[in-house]
Design a protein around this motif. Structure first.
Motif, PDB file in Angstrom:
ATOM      1  N   CYS A  36       0.870  -1.181   0.000  1.00  9.66           N
ATOM      2  CA  CYS A  36       0.000   0.000   0.000  1.00  9.66           C
ATOM      3  C   CYS A  36       0.907   1.231   0.000  1.00  9.66           C
ATOM      4  CB  CYS A  36      -0.863   0.051   1.263  1.00  9.66           C
ATOM      5  SG  CYS A  36      -2.141  -1.202   1.311  1.00  9.66           S
ATOM      6  N   TYR A  45       0.279  -2.567  10.066  1.00  2.40           N
ATOM      7  CA  TYR A  45       0.990  -3.711   9.475  1.00  2.40           C
ATOM      8  C   TYR A  45       0.621  -4.896  10.346  1.00  2.40           C
ATOM      9  CZ  TYR A  45       4.594  -6.445   7.155  1.00  2.40           C
ATOM     10  OH  TYR A  45       5.250  -7.405   6.409  1.00  2.40           O
ATOM     11  N   VAL A  90      -2.215  -3.340   5.952  1.00  2.00           N
ATOM     12  CA  VAL A  90      -1.518  -4.381   5.194  1.00  2.00           C
ATOM     13  C   VAL A  90      -1.647  -5.700   5.956  1.00  2.00           C
ATOM     14  CG1 VAL A  90       0.739  -5.170   4.352  1.00  2.00           C
ATOM     15  CG2 VAL A  90       0.098  -2.753   4.143  1.00  2.00           C
TER      16      VAL A  90
END
Ligand SMILES: NC(=O)c1ccc[n+]([C@@H]2O[C@H](COP(=O)([O-])OP(=O)(O)OC[C@H]3O[C@@H](n4cnc5c(N)ncnc54)[C@H](OP(=O)(O)O)[C@@H]3O)[C@@H](O)[C@H]2O)c1
Length: 345
Positions: free
Chosen positions: A131, A212, A234
């Motif tokens: 991303c 993340y 993500v």
């Protein structure tokens, strides 16, 4: 739940170097990487393949060629890496064993950790290429932050000048995140005194711009609740969900996914194998950051092949920090691991 004592067993077999087929090599394993995916393939219909009953647990590692068939293009003595399996010796096709890459100023284990496909490079690709990368002033939250992928993802996020908060289990790991990795805050999801939501409110007062995620489940849900407009999520992994059967509808999905729609945020998953064309750049970038003292991999080393099941068990019980490795033949005890130290001005 994986049980190191009852789910697997250690078997001894005789080595038969003389029965090698023409293109095969026998490799003496030196070091193995312990990876979360190994747990998933102990269940049926796993995405990464399945280990049959009596099959050898798969494991990536490196070692030395000790015997070679007549047509194998690898000589005895060559150091190779590849899918060794959790065993002291392996017989593989020579074209499936790759000449081992070593990196200047780094220990050989960096080929599995910091510069390894399933650890450091997964973090690099995931953080920078999946991303839009974090920016200065944004708030980033990394889950599983004291593990191999997470600790590198957190340091890479820090290099963007974002505020970085790590989520991990226990005070020791949270201290590691703040004191050793220099993160701006740490959230202990096992803390009995303060809930995850309370700790999030303190550590992320302006919401979260970038997640993340290595763990999934309820932790991801709590983070999604605080995602900011134009936030990015993500999905690297979901280790909290690996002890069921991933393909039998038992995964706890994020019930807060509508926050993505409300806030115009995006969520994208990835597998490092889908980004192989980025790997040369990731290796170069990581090496550069290592030389500038911006990133380091802490290693947890278990001794001997018999420790492999317990090493895997520890990954699911918070028993290690950084990269989990198994020193199969004792070679790491004799090695001097060079480290880059900051020079005096
Ligand atoms: N997308 C890809 O291509 C790719 C490639 C490699 C790895 N991965 C994923 O990356 C993640 C990390 O892998 P790794 O090899 O670096 O392992 P790791 O982070 O070194 O070890 C796993 C960590 O997960 C945490 N954990 C275990 N059970 C948990 C739970 N129920 N809730 C919250 N945290 C839990 C433990 O830390 P605590 O003590 O903090 O609980 C443990 O240290 C995994 O999800 C893996 O599948 C993805």
């Amino acid at each position: 739940m994986f049980c190191a004592d009852t789910d697997v067993e250690l078997k001894t077999e005789e080595l038969k170097p003389h029965s090698l087929k023409s293109n095969e090599v026998m490799v003496e394993t030196h070091v193995l990487s312990c990876d979360a995916f190994i747990r998933t393939i102990l269940d049926e219909e796993a995405y990464h393949g399945v280990v049959e009953i009596d099959g050898t647990l798969p494991a990536i590692g490196y070692g030395k060629v000790i015997a070679a068939g007549p047509e194998a293009n690898l000589k005895v003595g060559t150091m190779v890496s590849g899918m060794m399996g959790a065993q002291t010796h392996t017989v593989i096709q020579a074209n499936q064993a790759f000449r081992m890459t070593t990196f200047p100023f780094m220990s050989p284990t960096s080929s599995l950790g910091l510069m390894g496909l399933t650890s450091g490079l997964t973090a690099y690709v995931g953080l920078f290429y999946v991303c839009k990368r974090p920016r200065k002033g944004e708030t980033v939250v990394v889950t599983g932050a004291a593990g191999a992928v997470g600790s590198i993802a957190a340091q890479l996020a820090k290099s963007t000048k974002a505020r970085v908060i790590g989520v991990a289990g226990g005070e020791k790991k949270c201290n590691f995140l703040k004191d050793e990795l220099g993160l701006d805050g740490a959230i202990d999801y096992k803390n009995k005194q303060a809930s995850l939501e309370e700790q999030l409110a303190i550590n992320c007062p302006n919401g979260i711009d970038y997640i993340y995620d290595n763990v999934g489940g309820s932790i991801l849900d709590s983070l999604l609740d605080k995602i900011n407009p134009k936030g990015r999520v993500v999905i690297c992994g979901a280790i909290s969900q690996y002890s069921g059967n991933l393909n039998k509808g038992k995964v706890q999905g994020p019930s807060n996914y509508l926050k993505l729609a409300e806030r115009g945020a995006e969520m994208k998953g990835f597998n490092v194998m889908q980004y192989m064309w980025r790997i040369p750049m990731a290796l170069f970038g990581m090496f550069f950051m290592y030389m500038r003292n911006q990133v380091k991999m802490t290693e947890h080393i278990e001794d001997g092949i018999s420790s492999f099941p317990n090493a895997l068990h520890k990954m699911f019980n918070g028993g290690h920090i950084g990269k989990m490795l198994v020193d199969v033949n004792g070679s790491l005890k004799n090695e001097k691991n060079p480290v880059i130290q900051k020079k005096q001005d």
